[in-house]
Design a protein around this motif. Structure first.
Motif, PDB file in Angstrom:
ATOM      1  N   ARG A 105      44.332  49.252  41.342  1.00 55.63           N
ATOM      2  CA  ARG A 105      43.160  48.631  40.753  1.00 55.63           C
ATOM      3  C   ARG A 105      42.743  49.351  39.476  1.00 55.63           C
ATOM      4  NH1 ARG A 105      37.445  47.273  43.971  1.00 55.63           N
ATOM      5  NH2 ARG A 105      37.335  45.100  43.259  1.00 55.63           N
ATOM      6  N   VAL A 106      42.390  48.583  38.462  1.00 54.55           N
ATOM      7  CA  VAL A 106      41.869  49.135  37.215  1.00 54.55           C
ATOM      8  C   VAL A 106      40.608  48.366  36.830  1.00 54.55           C
ATOM      9  CG1 VAL A 106      44.133  49.891  36.398  1.00 54.55           C
ATOM     10  CG2 VAL A 106      43.299  47.607  35.779  1.00 54.55           C
ATOM     11  N   VAL A 107      39.876  48.922  35.891  1.00 53.34           N
ATOM     12  CA  VAL A 107      38.668  48.273  35.379  1.00 53.34           C
ATOM     13  C   VAL A 107      38.903  47.909  33.916  1.00 53.34           C
ATOM     14  CG1 VAL A 107      36.200  48.528  34.916  1.00 53.34           C
ATOM     15  CG2 VAL A 107      37.205  49.589  36.948  1.00 53.34           C
ATOM     16  N   LEU A 108      38.602  46.665  33.571  1.00 54.17           N
ATOM     17  CA  LEU A 108      38.739  46.193  32.196  1.00 54.17           C
ATOM     18  C   LEU A 108      37.352  46.003  31.589  1.00 54.17           C
ATOM     19  CD1 LEU A 108      41.521  43.473  32.667  1.00 54.17           C
ATOM     20  CD2 LEU A 108      41.801  45.917  32.187  1.00 54.17           C
ATOM     21  N   LYS A 109      37.194  46.487  30.361  1.00 61.80           N
ATOM     22  CA  LYS A 109      35.900  46.393  29.685  1.00 61.80           C
ATOM     23  C   LYS A 109      36.072  45.829  28.279  1.00 61.80           C
ATOM     24  CE  LYS A 109      33.835  50.471  31.930  1.00 61.80           C
ATOM     25  NZ  LYS A 109      33.048  51.700  31.671  1.00 61.80           N
ATOM     26  N   ARG A 110      35.152  44.951  27.908  1.00 57.07           N
ATOM     27  CA  ARG A 110      35.115  44.482  26.518  1.00 57.07           C
ATOM     28  C   ARG A 110      34.195  45.367  25.672  1.00 57.07           C
ATOM     29  NH1 ARG A 110      37.569  39.568  25.533  1.00 57.07           N
ATOM     30  NH2 ARG A 110      37.860  38.143  27.308  1.00 57.07           N
ATOM     31  N   LEU A 111      33.544  46.322  26.307  1.00 54.50           N
ATOM     32  CA  LEU A 111      32.683  47.311  25.642  1.00 54.50           C
ATOM     33  C   LEU A 111      31.425  46.721  25.022  1.00 54.50           C
ATOM     34  CD1 LEU A 111      35.293  49.659  23.898  1.00 54.50           C
ATOM     35  CD2 LEU A 111      34.281  49.848  26.175  1.00 54.50           C
ATOM     36  N   GLY A 112      31.060  45.524  25.448  1.00 56.08           N
ATOM     37  CA  GLY A 112      29.837  44.916  24.945  1.00 56.08           C
ATOM     38  C   GLY A 112      29.701  43.492  25.435  1.00 56.08           C
ATOM     39  N   SER A 113      28.509  42.951  25.299  1.00 53.72           N
ATOM     40  CA  SER A 113      28.280  41.556  25.674  1.00 53.72           C
ATOM     41  C   SER A 113      28.890  40.647  24.615  1.00 53.72           C
ATOM     42  CB  SER A 113      26.776  41.283  25.794  1.00 53.72           C
ATOM     43  OG  SER A 113      26.155  41.407  24.523  1.00 53.72           O
ATOM     44  N   ASN A 114      28.993  39.370  24.932  1.00 60.31           N
ATOM     45  CA  ASN A 114      29.518  38.406  23.958  1.00 60.31           C
ATOM     46  C   ASN A 114      28.680  38.396  22.687  1.00 60.31           C
ATOM     47  OD1 ASN A 114      31.555  37.690  25.726  1.00 60.31           O
ATOM     48  ND2 ASN A 114      30.447  35.936  26.561  1.00 60.31           N
TER      49      ASN A 114
END
Length: 434
Positions: A105-114
């Protein structure tokens, strides 16, 4: 007539609840085709979905081969795009597979809201063309991210100071560390900017300005004992980090012995980030139950949100000797009407050698009776056993750590609290062993 009011309100609540369920069911029916398509398609192989098409206005490309090869895929609920409306932070759980190692398992982040990501696009376009919309890739080459080019030997403090919390008061030693440990280049290990490609330089600088969390994880890696999640890589505007475990909030009502151990670890983290052999003080400016997680096997507490970490170079402070640099800085307790709020002065954190901010943040927002989260008060150490509550030492130390009555009282209280929690944890372990 008034006695019928609760009955009517109860019926109204049930009707609204039923309408909500029916509405969700209708949405599911209307999106049945998209629903099946979501389960069949791996959107993480789509260049546009992960915003790879926006590079170099992105966070990196080191994991792109893994994404494009289908080695990274969303877990069940992460595949349902209509649920994104509830995922404001753009954080997803995924499975990453290696042929010989299996999946994990890994965590994916966009580092901010849309909205935040759209705003950074607009800022880049406005700086380059004066208009909010433009060809983003061409615009990047007309911004400050591109002006720091291969002719510039070092990334210097006067260029990036104030871009984000990480570099609110950067030293040359810190910036050399950031560049040398930058993971989104094949030739990492050098602190010279000229050794990075143009696109790599722009990606580093954009990350530093927009959300420096990846750079914190790279510069202070878990492999060297720092209490942060492990950085894995990036592709476009998606960053992958190691999955740590359940968030700290999940342990709010855990057995007392478990909560004592977690509290001890939190105080140890506060100490490590404040005083370490590297003479970098890492101050946590956003401390809440959601920003820590606990390992399922080792029970280790880890910081999983490092966006708001201010790094002060104590070695530089001692060298420059700004006004009152050797006077101990006490964070001031203030009542507020929000959850997980803190009072601090960034300039003071940057100019003092001895600071109690991390102790204050952990005690106020996580451990003490002043801690408030999701409408609940009492902190992680709520409802202690009768003999500990009667003794009063724990409450006294927590109060002094949060809202000190004596001058410099928090420093001593934090030290004694760490020792007391260590004793309680040891006593719990010995009783369990019997």
């Amino acid at each position: 007539m008034l006695r019928f009011l609760p009955l009517k309100l109860g019926r109204l609540y049930r009707c609204l609840k039923l309408l909500l369920v029916l509405g969700l069911f209708v949405v599911l029916l209307m999106n049945t085709h998209n629903l099946f398509a979501s389960f069949q398609k791996n959107e993480l192989t789509d260049r546009r979905f992960i915003n790879l098409n926006k590079c170099p206005a992105c966070f990196g490309t080191s994991w792109c081969r893994k994404f494009m090869n289908g080695q990274v895929s969303f877990e069940t609920w992460g595949r349902l795009r209509f649920l994104d409306v509830f995922n404001v932070k753009n954080v997803y759980f995924a499975q990453y597979g290696e042929p010989r190692e299996g999946t994990r398992r890994v965590v994916l982040k966009r580092l901010g809201s849309n909205q935040e990501l759209a705003e950074i696009d607009q800022k880049i376009c406005k700086r380059a063309t004066g208009r909010p919309r433009c060809d983003l890739i061409q615009a990047m080459y007309k911004t400050e991210f591109a002006r720091i080019n291969g002719d510039v030997r070092l990334l210097t403090p006067e260029v990036v100071e104030g871009w984000s919390d990480l570099v609110h008061c950067p030293s040359q030693r810190l910036l050399d560390r950031v560049v040398r440990r930058y993971a989104e280049t094949k030739d990492s290990g050098s602190f010279l900017l000229k050794n990075l490609k143009d696109t790599e330089r722009m990606q580093l600088l954009m990350t530093l300005a927009f959300n420096p969390e990846p750079l914190v994880l790279q510069s202070f890696p878990s492999d060297e004992g720092w209490p942060f999640a492990k950085y894995l890589g990036a592709c476009g505007r998606v960053v992958a980090v190691n999955y740590v475990g359940e968030e700290l909030w999940s342990f709010y009502n855990a057995p007392w012995e478990k909560r004592v151990d977690l509290a001890r670890q939190l105080m140890d983290i506060a100490e490590q980030l404040t005083n370490n052999d590297f003479e970098f003080a890492l101050y946590l400016l956003d401390v809440s139950f959601d920003n820590f997680a606990v390992g399922p096997r080792d029970g280790k507490v880890i910081v999983v949100d490092a966006e708001n970490v201010l790094v002060a170079d104590k070695r530089l402070i001692k060298q420059n000797k700004p006004e009152s640099y050797d006077v101990w800085y006490e964070s001031r307790f203030e009542e507020c009407d929000r959850e997980a709020c803190l009072s601090f002065s960034k300039d003071s954190l940057c100019s003092r050698v001895t600071v109690d901010h991390n102790y204050y943040a952990v005690c106020q927002n996580l451990l003490s009776r002043y801690a408030t989260w999701r409408g609940t008060t009492g902190g992680l150490l709520h409802d202690p056993p009768a003999h500990i509550a009667k003794d009063g030492q724990l409450d006294a130390l927590l109060d002094e750590c949060t809202k000190p009555k004596k001058r410099y009282g928090r420093f001593q209280a934090a030290k004694e609290l760490r020792e007391y929690l260590t004793q309680l944890a040891a006593a719990s372990s010995s009783s369990t062993a019997r």
